[in-house]
Design a protein around this motif. Structure first.
Motif: not given
Lengths: 305, 262
Positions: A69-71, A74-75, A86, A94, A97-98, A101-103, A106, A143
């Motif tokens: 997780q959170a590794s 995942w990028n 969705s 939108e 955009k969710v 933001n979570l990813r 930039k 997505k």
């Protein structure tokens, strides 16, 4: 380099072995097709790869790392699991955009770019709940692709798309692999799509990976034969045998010739029969499709002969 | 921290067009509206302005047409109605990812799952605070419009303390509702859980042992059970709430981090 690697990957739900000692690898730039009937273990394997569920035995690696997780891996991974959903009250933009933001992305322009790539521009301000099934699928793909991943894991990616949309996505995925080096792991029940798109195929049945094959090898393994029907098939068999052609007769009393030369040149067979006064009523090259091949491999006895 | 802010931005975005938000504000505002009606009816004739069960209830609770009673009523509405409305908010925020089938999109990302849940908790707390502040403002507006008697700064401060402590107690108590939503994979399970809690809170409170049942304590603290019950509250009553809240929070995080997401 192996982008995906599994070693004896096993997942058990109660009394059911959903994924049974699956070992496979997917190399960089490959499009790996993952075939299986419903309940064969495709989605469970994908969930294991994504770390959504934990294996009971064995392990899997993405880019050489376990899917934690959170590794940072995942990028590099985009995914679509089962039917894409969705937020229904949010618009296409939108919803993206969710994920943006979570990813922690930039460049805002990538939202517009991915909308354009998936041909959703005219729907960008439409709420998800008002989209067609095909456009919901496109949004799901958007997505998965928004961060330009190096690995795409797609579960039934062309579900719900019309033929034009399927062709479009196929070309798009091919372009990703050929021009951007993206590796794609996809499952699909539309077998003809798998054969048109993939470089390698894995067949899973009852949780077991029963066959892995390169797409060019598949071409060689597919059964081809010339089917012939005449007014007098017994006489036709004798004539063809005299011409050094092995002939068999199937359950529908149709003659079958498996020799490569006859399959490549059916007109020569027609000429032999016509010259001997038994013109063919039917002459057809049968080529086993991927579905028949798949069913033959997993042992289901309903193959067209 | 940056990731936490981004997760919160995503959470705010998710709720941008949510009609549930307005439903909760309208439902919760019934308390100051009915309180104002009580005030209006009692303003000139006291209990005689009321009839039937309203009159009995008002007499039982020593409810009077003044600011102290009006503000106390708002606190009691939070203590009892908050279990339902805040529980509804928590059920929606945490359960919707499963009901909308979007949970799987949140689980294999470079951001930790706990940050996504923390964003939901922050949004939940903000939503609940917005609800109580809006009710308070509505109550004050109605009170001044009706020219309710007994306004004094000290009355306001005393009641505000009870009002916001009651709010915090209820907010804390709804972390197990978040857990029920995550573990129950949707908002039906937590809504059922809230309904059961609400009934239990009333029954156990009426039995006189509500001072040790977490979901009865806020109502008793707000004065909904009268002074007799309120004086039974002790440190343990509040410690139980804090422990319940912590267990609910940690349980929610651990469940989402470590359970299989089938």
């Amino acid at each position: 380099m192996n982008i995906i690697k599994t070693e004896n990957l096993t997942k058990i739900f109660g009394d059911t072995i959903a994924v049974d000692t699956v070992s496979m690898h997917v190399k960089q730039g490959e499009i790996y097709g993952f075939l299986g009937l419903n309940g064969a273990g495709k989605t469970t394997t994908i969930r294991l790869l994504l770390g959504l569920i934990r294996p009971d035995f064995g392990s899997c690696y993405l880019f050489g790392q376990k899917p934690k997780q959170a590794s940072g891996i995942w990028n590099e991974v985009g995914y679509l699991v089962e039917t894409p959903h969705s937020y229904p009250n949010l618009t296409v933009t939108e919803n993206l955009k969710v994920i943006y933001n979570l990813r922690g992305l930039k460049e805002k322009s990538i939202i517009k770019d991915v909308i354009s790539i998936l041909r959703l521009t005219q729907y960008k301000n439409k709420k998800e709940k008002h989209l067609s099934l095909g456009n919901k699928q496109r949004l799901g793909l958007a997505k998965a692709l928004i961060h330009k991943p190096k690995l795409l894991i797609l579960d039934e990616p062309v579900n719900g798309l019309d033929p034009e949309g399927i062709a479009e996505i196929r070309e798009f995925l091919k372009d990703l692999t050929q021009n951007h080096g993206t590796t794609i792991f996809l499952s699909s029940h539309i077998l003809s799509e798998i054969s048109k798109l993939t470089t390698r195929i894995g067949i899973i049945h009852g949780g077991k990976l029963i066959k892995e094959i390169d797409s060019y090898e598949l071409e060689e393994q597919i059964i081809k034969k010339l089917l012939v029907n005449t007014v007098d098939n017994n006489k036709a068999i004798n004539i063809l045998n005299e011409n050094n052609l092995a002939v068999s007769i199937n359950g529908d009393s149709i003659l079958e010739i498996a020799e490569q030369n006859a399959i490549a040149h059916p007109e020569k067979i027609a000429a032999i029969l016509v010259n001997n006064n038994i013109p063919p009523k039917m002459l057809r090259v049968f080529e086993e499709d991927l579905e028949s091949y798949f069913l033959r491999i997993i042992g289901v006895n309903n193959i067209e002969q | 921290m940056k990731q936490q802010i981004l997760a919160l931005k995503a959470e705010i975005l998710k709720n941008r067009h949510s009609q549930i938000t307005w439903v909760t504000f309208i439902a919760f505002s019934l308390a100051p509206i009915f309180g104002a009606v009580f005030m209006y009816l009692m303003k000139d004739n006291g209990y005689e302005g009321l009839s039937g069960s309203f009159k009995s209830k008002a007499v039982m609770m020593s409810f009077e047409a003044n600011w102290n009673s009006f503000l106390a009523l708002l606190s009691q509405a939070v203590g009892i109605g908050g279990v339902l409305i805040f529980g509804f908010v928590a059920s929606w925020l945490f359960g919707r990812e499963y009901s909308d089938a979007t949970a799987k999109d949140l689980l294999a990302l470079p951001i930790s799952r706990s940050k996504i849940l923390n964003a939901k908790f922050i949004y939940y707390i903000s939503w609940c605070l917005a609800l109580v502040i809006s009710n308070l403002l509505l109550g004050l507006i109605f009170g001044f419009l009706l020219q309710v008697e007994g306004w004094h700064y000290s009355v306001l401060i005393t009641n505000l303390k009870i009002y916001f402590i009651t709010t915090l107690l209820i907010i804390t108590l709804n972390t197990p509702v978040a857990f029920a939503a995550i573990a129950g994979r949707g908002y039906m399970a937590p809504l059922g859980f809230v309904a059961v809690l609400l009934v239990l809170a009333q029954i156990i409170g009426a039995m006189g042992i509500g001072n040790y049942f977490p979901w009865s304590v806020p109502g008793i603290y707000a004065g909904a059970g009268g002074e007799d019950l309120k004086i039974q509250l002790n440190y343990l009553s509040f410690i139980i709430i804090i422990i319940t809240g912590i267990i609910g929070y940690i349980g929610t995080i651990l469940w989402w981090k470590y359970s299989d997401q089938k």
